[in-house]
Design a protein around this motif. Structure first.
Motif, PDB file in Angstrom:
ATOM      1  N   ALA A 229      10.889 -16.512   3.104  1.00 41.91           N
ATOM      2  CA  ALA A 229      11.591 -16.407   4.390  1.00 41.91           C
ATOM      3  C   ALA A 229      12.844 -17.270   4.401  1.00 41.91           C
ATOM      4  CB  ALA A 229      10.651 -16.809   5.523  1.00 41.91           C
ATOM      5  N   PRO A 259      11.037  -9.544  11.864  1.00 46.45           N
ATOM      6  CA  PRO A 259       9.778  -9.793  11.158  1.00 46.45           C
ATOM      7  C   PRO A 259       8.838  -8.602  11.212  1.00 46.45           C
ATOM      8  CG  PRO A 259       9.674 -10.763  13.334  1.00 46.45           C
ATOM      9  CD  PRO A 259      11.038 -10.125  13.209  1.00 46.45           C
ATOM     10  N   PRO A 265       9.859 -11.598   6.958  1.00 41.92           N
ATOM     11  CA  PRO A 265      11.081 -10.885   7.345  1.00 41.92           C
ATOM     12  C   PRO A 265      11.272  -9.613   6.535  1.00 41.92           C
ATOM     13  CG  PRO A 265      11.625 -12.742   5.945  1.00 41.92           C
ATOM     14  CD  PRO A 265      10.155 -12.826   6.210  1.00 41.92           C
TER      15      PRO A 265
END
Length: 551
Positions: A229, A259, A265
């Motif tokens: 992330a 997300p 993500p």
């Protein structure tokens, strides 16, 4: 007690809303900013002083629903305009406008004042701050680059560009000087110019249920999820670079990051032009980003046993031995000298890549636009609010993994692993870094939510906003030039901040109600103007003269 009595009793326990809450609800319904920035505008010609409410410009619905909605609509318009262009966008440098020239004159004055103060041996901090403020305002107007180059340039560390052995090679075509895609002619002679809509995700960290929570929380790789992330923006950059090399033209894109239900993500990307799906999937599979940072898998200092500050000349010391911790540059030098060193982390996309062809003006294009902008007004953590204890526990474990994960070279968490952060200063404490990546609402992703290539539409977001304003003025029969100029001369006004508690500023509820009345009058005037243009009967447009700020 009857059902009606129970219903009445329950309703009697509900407290009535406050007057300000009702005012804010009406303001949101009419598209009025509920957190306006109060400014004082001074007319330098007449001396007239006005209190102006400037929109806060928030992009999150939790802060200001009206401004967030406008920002979302502007992004949708930007995406729609650039996605299916059939001509090259104009990318020549525009001539400086009046406001930009005025800011540059102020920048010149500030530079002269600073030089005079320096010659006189006076403190130049205030002038430096003014110069920085003017540079930032110039950047907001679309001016690129700094006025003066940096005093010193830092030599970049060179890493081998040889591809990893576990990553396949990709073909590289000569890149043509074009941004529009190819056309295809059907047997009936109709010409099509398709584009692409891509969705790329992170890799798997363990099996998850339908609600996004891990089947085995103990076996779920939260550390890798946190690192992926944090470094996801770099992976997107690498993908675009590889895609352009394989495509053979300057691929343009409009992308949004949000997300998944598992809180990792993923990116949705509108791409101008089309490529074979097999090639796009090959590019995604071959794209990776290596993070060449010092090791941070072994905890050196923890709890109360933390490095102590030894002063600006020394930095942080080992509390037990008094030894100076290696600086950021020293740690990277040791990494460069190690022939067997491995990157701290390698981030890649997962095997799932959704690729769809899109034609302009079709229902699929409209659905894709809505999908791109679906969560733009929400923070990342609000996109999928936890509904049960398992989801709340999953979020808590991810946030805990992010707490001590270094988010940048300047992150305070490096002290936990025996390395001084870059540009170290007193007061740093592991686990208390203020970077966005560590905050629960960002879920580790600290990059921009909207990514737009420079030649997407040939316009900046500010220019798209001006286009919307020009359309409204056109509907009202007003002109942005001439005697009824809608944009005042910037040199004519001076804008000043308003101190809290200024008696000249009316209460916020009064200002919101006034703004609601103005918006209602403006909307009515626009509707009348449109009805008049369509030949429908309408009333007198007497309110049109008051609509110079409608956009």
């Amino acid at each position: 007690m009857t059902i009606e009595d129970r219903g009445t009793s329950r309703a009697s326990r509900v407290r009535p809303p406050l007057a300000r809450e009702v005012v804010e609800a009406v303001a949101v319904e009419h598209g009025v900013c509920i957190r306006p920035v109060v400014l004082k505008r001074v007319d330098l010609e007449s001396g007239k002083v006005e209190i102006i409410d400037a929109p806060c410009g928030a992009t999150l619905e939790s802060r200001c629903p009206s401004c967030a909605k406008r920002a979302k609509q502007l992004r949708v318009a930007q995406c729609r305009e650039g996605w299916h262009l059939d001509h090259e966008p104009v990318t020549e440098r525009a001539d400086p406008d009046e406001y930009q020239r005025w800011l540059m004159e102020k920048r010149a004055d500030a530079q002269a004042w600073r030089e005079q103060a320096a010659k006189a041996g006076q403190d130049t901090a205030d002038f430096d701050a003014l110069i920085v403020e003017l540079e930032e305002e110039l950047a907001k107007t679309g001016v690129r680059g700094a006025v003066l180059p940096g005093s010193a340039t830092v030599a970049k560390r060179k890493r081998s560009t040889r591809r990893r052995q576990d990553a396949p090679d990709l073909p590289r075509r000569k890149v043509e000087n074009r941004t529009v895609g190819r056309t295809f002619t059907a047997p009936d002679g109709k010409v099509y110019r398709p584009s692409l809509f891509l969705t790329l995700t992170c890799d798997s960290y363990g099996k998850v249920k339908a609600d996004g929570t891990p089947v085995d929380p103990a076996g779920y790789d939260y550390r890798r999820a946190a690192r992926d992330a944090i470094h996801f923006p770099k992976l997107i950059d690498r993908f675009v670079q590889n895609l352009r090399r394989v495509a053979g033209y300057d691929v343009q894109y409009f992308a949004t990051v949000e997300p998944q239900r598992r809180l990792a993500p993923h990116v949705h990307m509108a791409v101008r032009g089309t490529l074979p799906r097999a090639e796009v999937k090959a590019v995604a599979a071959a794209t990776y980003h290596q993070v060449w940072w010092p090791p941070c898998d072994r905890v050196v200092f923890d709890g109360e046993h933390l490095p102590v500050w030894g002063g600006d000349e020394v930095g942080y010391l080992d509390p037990a031995t008094g030894e100076v911790l290696p600086t950021w540059d020293q740690a990277l030098d040791a990494l460069d000298q190690d022939e067997h060193a491995e990157p701290l982390h390698v981030v890649r996309f997962g095997p799932q890549a959704d690729i769809k062809g899109i034609l302009s003006g079709t229902p699929d294009a409209d659905r894709a636009l809505r999908y791109l902008a679906k969560y733009l007004t929400k923070s990342l953590s609000d996109c999928h609010e936890p509904d049960n204890d398992d989801q709340r526990a999953h979020l808590a474990r991810l946030v805990e993994a992010l707490r001590y994960e270094p988010c940048s070279p300047t992150c305070a968490n490096w002290l936990r692993y025996g390395v001084q952060p870059k540009n170290a200063r007193a007061g740093l404490r592991p686990g208390h870094c203020k970077g966005k990546a560590h905050k629960a609402e960002h879920l580790g992703y600290a990059g921009r939510r909207v990514l737009v290539s420079r030649k997407w539409s040939g316009k900046t977001l500010r220019e798209h906003a001006h286009d919307r304003r020009a359309w409204v003025l056109e509907q009202l029969g007003l002109s942005a030039t001439g005697d009824d100029q809608a944009t005042p001369e910037p040199r004519r006004f001076s804008w000043l901040p308003v101190a809290p508690g200024d008696p000249a500023v009316p209460p916020i509820t009064h200002r919101l109600l006034r703004a609601v009345a103005d918006r209602s009058r403006w909307r009515t005037a626009v509707q009348r103007a449109q009805a008049r243009a369509d030949g429908q009967p309408t009333q007198d447009l007497s309110a049109t003269a008051d609509l110079r700020e409608v956009a």
